[in-house]
Scaffold this motif. Sequence first.
Motif, PDB file in Angstrom:
ATOM      1  N   UNK A 122     -29.516 -23.751 -14.887  1.00  0.00           N
ATOM      2  CA  UNK A 122     -29.529 -25.061 -15.295  1.00  0.00           C
ATOM      3  C   UNK A 122     -30.753 -25.355 -15.700  1.00  0.00           C
ATOM      4  N   UNK A 123     -31.944 -24.762 -15.358  1.00  0.00           N
ATOM      5  CA  UNK A 123     -33.196 -25.364 -15.990  1.00  0.00           C
ATOM      6  C   UNK A 123     -33.776 -24.727 -17.346  1.00  0.00           C
ATOM      7  N   UNK A 124     -32.643 -23.756 -17.934  1.00  0.00           N
ATOM      8  CA  UNK A 124     -33.038 -23.190 -18.823  1.00  0.00           C
ATOM      9  C   UNK A 124     -33.035 -24.042 -20.183  1.00  0.00           C
ATOM     10  N   UNK A 125     -32.152 -24.999 -20.041  1.00  0.00           N
ATOM     11  CA  UNK A 125     -31.964 -26.197 -21.085  1.00  0.00           C
ATOM     12  C   UNK A 125     -30.728 -25.656 -22.040  1.00  0.00           C
ATOM     13  N   UNK A 126     -30.165 -24.775 -21.886  1.00  0.00           N
ATOM     14  CA  UNK A 126     -28.971 -24.576 -22.664  1.00  0.00           C
ATOM     15  C   UNK A 126     -27.886 -23.718 -21.890  1.00  0.00           C
ATOM     16  N   UNK A 127     -26.814 -24.772 -21.928  1.00  0.00           N
ATOM     17  CA  UNK A 127     -25.350 -24.203 -20.984  1.00  0.00           C
ATOM     18  C   UNK A 127     -24.682 -23.886 -22.034  1.00  0.00           C
ATOM     19  N   UNK A 128     -23.639 -22.723 -21.929  1.00  0.00           N
ATOM     20  CA  UNK A 128     -22.281 -22.524 -22.611  1.00  0.00           C
ATOM     21  C   UNK A 128     -21.189 -23.076 -21.536  1.00  0.00           C
ATOM     22  N   UNK A 129     -20.645 -24.100 -22.166  1.00  0.00           N
ATOM     23  CA  UNK A 129     -19.488 -24.604 -21.182  1.00  0.00           C
ATOM     24  C   UNK A 129     -18.311 -23.890 -21.659  1.00  0.00           C
ATOM     25  N   UNK A 143     -30.415 -29.202 -23.720  1.00  0.00           N
ATOM     26  CA  UNK A 143     -31.481 -30.101 -23.401  1.00  0.00           C
ATOM     27  C   UNK A 143     -32.864 -29.587 -23.395  1.00  0.00           C
ATOM     28  N   UNK A 144     -33.401 -29.221 -24.568  1.00  0.00           N
ATOM     29  CA  UNK A 144     -34.653 -28.373 -24.417  1.00  0.00           C
ATOM     30  C   UNK A 144     -35.935 -29.278 -24.917  1.00  0.00           C
ATOM     31  N   UNK A 145     -36.801 -29.095 -24.062  1.00  0.00           N
ATOM     32  CA  UNK A 145     -37.974 -29.849 -24.105  1.00  0.00           C
ATOM     33  C   UNK A 145     -38.659 -29.233 -25.519  1.00  0.00           C
ATOM     34  N   UNK A 146     -39.259 -28.026 -25.182  1.00  0.00           N
ATOM     35  CA  UNK A 146     -39.867 -27.558 -26.181  1.00  0.00           C
ATOM     36  C   UNK A 146     -39.071 -26.317 -26.614  1.00  0.00           C
ATOM     37  N   UNK A 184     -28.139 -19.847 -38.546  1.00  0.00           N
ATOM     38  CA  UNK A 184     -27.665 -20.791 -37.545  1.00  0.00           C
ATOM     39  C   UNK A 184     -28.560 -21.140 -36.605  1.00  0.00           C
ATOM     40  N   UNK A 185     -28.960 -22.291 -36.319  1.00  0.00           N
ATOM     41  CA  UNK A 185     -30.214 -22.825 -35.743  1.00  0.00           C
ATOM     42  C   UNK A 185     -30.018 -22.796 -34.084  1.00  0.00           C
ATOM     43  N   UNK A 186     -30.784 -22.594 -33.240  1.00  0.00           N
ATOM     44  CA  UNK A 186     -30.965 -22.894 -31.919  1.00  0.00           C
ATOM     45  C   UNK A 186     -30.438 -24.349 -31.487  1.00  0.00           C
ATOM     46  N   UNK A 187     -29.452 -24.689 -30.708  1.00  0.00           N
ATOM     47  CA  UNK A 187     -29.104 -25.894 -30.259  1.00  0.00           C
ATOM     48  C   UNK A 187     -30.357 -26.464 -29.568  1.00  0.00           C
ATOM     49  N   UNK A 188     -30.660 -27.645 -29.840  1.00  0.00           N
ATOM     50  CA  UNK A 188     -32.034 -28.035 -29.216  1.00  0.00           C
ATOM     51  C   UNK A 188     -31.570 -29.286 -28.056  1.00  0.00           C
ATOM     52  N   UNK A 189     -30.787 -30.227 -28.561  1.00  0.00           N
ATOM     53  CA  UNK A 189     -30.278 -31.298 -27.849  1.00  0.00           C
ATOM     54  C   UNK A 189     -28.919 -31.756 -27.926  1.00  0.00           C
ATOM     55  N   UNK A 190     -28.292 -32.050 -27.293  1.00  0.00           N
ATOM     56  CA  UNK A 190     -26.604 -32.490 -27.170  1.00  0.00           C
ATOM     57  C   UNK A 190     -25.810 -31.410 -27.060  1.00  0.00           C
TER      58      UNK A 190
END
Lengths: 411, 299
Positions: A259-266, A291-294, A324-330
Motif C-alpha cells: 500500500x505504501x508504494x503509492x500505486x495499486x492495480x485494482x 497516489x505518488x508524492x514524488x 504511456x506515462x506513469x500514473x501519478x495521482x488518481x
Amino acid sequence: MTPTLVFDGVWKRFRRGGAHDSLRDLVPAAFRRLIGREPAPKADNRHFWALRDLSFQVAPGDVLGIIGGNGAGKSTTLKILNRIMEPTAGVVKTSGKIGALIETSAGFHQDLTGRQNVFLQGAIMGMRKAEVERKFDEIVDFSGIADFIDTPVKRYSSGMNARLGFSIAASLEPEILIIDEVLSVGDAAFQRKAFARIKAMATAGAPVVLVSHQLERIAELCNKAILLEAGSVRASGRPIDCINEYLHGKAPAAPTQDELAGIRFDSVTAPDGSTLLSGDELTIIVQGTADLETPPSTWMPACRIIDVRTGNDVYAVTGFQRDIPLPVRGEFKYRLTFEMNVAPGAYDVSVFIWDSVLLTRPIVGPPIRVSILERHPFYGVAQLKTRWEAPKTGVPEMASIEADAERWRIA
Amino acid sequence: MTVSVANGTPEPIAFVRQRHSVVSIVRELWDARDLVTQFVQRDLTIRYTQAVMGLAWALLMPLLLIGAGMMFRIVLATLSNTSLSAVSVASLAAKSLPWAFFSAALSAATMSIIGHSSLIGKVYFAREALPLATILSQSPDLAIGLVILTVVFPFVGVSLSWAALWIVIMMILLLIFTVGCALLLSCANLFYRDVKYIVQITLNFGVFATPVFFEPQMLGPKGAEFILALPLSPFIQAMDVAMVHGHNLLTSATVVTAKGPVVVWAPWMLGYAAGSAILLLTVGLLVFRRASTRFAEMA
C-alpha cells in the motif's frame, strides 16, 4: 468392456525428511527414547499424502490422459501403476504385461556398445533375449543410428541415447501401456516419427495411460482425461474439458501489493474473453489508483506475458516505449491489445511497475490467465507472419521470377 | 475408524498388501533369468575388458589373501620352531578361495541396490536380480581359482580323490549362503547408509573368525569346536578336508595333536551348511521382497 486397469480408492503417503537413514543416528536416538529422554517423534507432521482416494478405470481401447500441476500426484500414480511403488492403501488391479515409455534409456551402461545396451535395456523392460534378437533390426532401424550400434554409448550424443532408448521401448508389445513425457525425444523429424509410433501403439487397443505437460498432445491422443489436484481427481471426462478446467479453474494467486508504494492495480480483466485462437487479438483492461508524492523518474508501467508451462517470459513491454506515462495521482485505466501469435497453451499476463535502473518490479498487479487454442498446426513457440508463394503453373526460370509477378498466386 | 488428516479427508482404513511366498518370488526370478544373465554379462564385460590385467584380476584377491596367510603361518612356524609344509600351504590356498569369493561378492552386492537407485525409481523389474547378478558375476573368479588349484595340486604333492567333488556341492551352498546375506545387507544399506562400513570392517576382520589362516587343531579341542560352529567355517574347512586331504565329508575327521585328538570335520557341519544357506536365502528373499516396495521411496 471390462476395464483391465482399475485404481480403487488409492492412497499414498510419503515421509518428509527428518527420519534416520544411518545407524549412527538411529541407534543413539533409539537409546535415548528407550531411557525416556526424548519423546517419539509425532507421526502427523512427518508424513504427507501424495494421493488421496484416487479412483479411475481404463478399459481396452481407452487412452486416458492425466493432467495436473507439479506435485498433483501424476508421477506417483504412474509409479504405483508401474509397480515401482506400492500404495499405502487401496486396490490397484491390472491384468497383463505393463509396458512403460518412461526414461527409456535409464538402464544404459556408458561403457557398453549400443548393441549390448539394446539387450540390457530390453531385459530390464521385461523382454526375453530371444524377443530382443527377433526385434533387433527393427529397433536399430527405427533409432536411425545403425552406423554407431557397435560404438560405446558414452560416445553418443544425448539425442542418440534417447532415440535408441525410445526405439527399444517402442518395440514392446504391452497389454497395458504407460507413457510419461517421452514425446520430446530427439530432433523434430524423430519426434514426428516417435509420435506416430506412440499414436499407433495407443490406438492398437491396449489400455493406455498418458502423462504429459503438452496439453495439445493430450487433447490429440486421449479419449478420456482426469485432472489431478493435490492427489485427488478434480475433474474427469473429455480431455478438452479437463484441460479447460486446468487452465481456467484456478486463478493464479494475486500477489500482495504494498500500500505504501503509492500505486495499486485494482483489477485486470479481459473483456472479450480469455480463451482465444492462436493469432487472435487479446484485449485486457487494467484499472488502478495512484497516489505518488514524488514519482520516481525511473518507474514505468509495464506488462509481460509468461508461458505457464515453462515459466519463461514470452514477451515483455514497457509503457515508456509507447509514451504511456506513469500514473501519478488518481484513478487510471489502460487498455492493452496483443496479437497472440504464440503456440497453444496457457499464458499469464502480468502488469507491473518496472524500475529501469534497479531492474526490479516494485509493484506487481494480479495476473490474468489466458489460454490459446490451436488454429493452424505449427511447430515452435511463435507464429510468424508467413507469406508462402508458389508459381501458378509449372516452375518458372529463376530469371523470370521477378518479371512475372502476376504469374504468382499469393497464399 | 477414521482419523482426520490435515485437510479433513478421512484416513483410509483398508491397507492392501500383496502377499509373497518364497515359491512365487523364485518363480518371478526364474522368469527374469534373462535379466540376471544380462546384468552378469554387463558386469563381466566391464570388469574383464576394462581392467588392463584381464584374467589376472580374478586371481589378484585370492593371491593377496594367500600371501597374507603365508606371512601369518611363517610367523607361527618360526615362533614354534617348525617348518611350513607344502600341504599346509596348499590348504591355505584352498581355504583362501571361498573366503575371497565371499568377501568380494558380499561387499559388491551390499552396494548393488544403492548403485542402481536411479534405475529402481524408474523401471519395474525383479529387484532381487541386482544382488543375485552381482554375486554371480563374482563366481567365475572362484571357478577359475578352483580349476587352477586342481591343475597345480598334483605338482606340489597333493593328490586329488573323488572326495574333492564335495567341493562343488559346498561351493553351491556357499553361493546360496552369500545370496541370502547379500539380499539382507543390500536393502539394509539402502535404508541405513552406513551399513556398508560395518560390512567392510566385518569382512576385514572376519577372516580371523573363520579357519582360513590357521587350522582348527591349533586352538585345541575346545577352541576347534567353537571355531567350527561359526557360520562360514563349514565352507572353508571343507576345502581343506575334502580337497586337500581327500576326506569324505559324510564321515568325521580327527587330527591327533599333543593336546589329544581334535575333530576338524563332523558330518553335522554338512547339514549346518545346507541349513544355514537355505534359511538365510528364505529369510533374505522374504525380507527383501517386503522391503523392496519402499526402495523407490528411499532411492
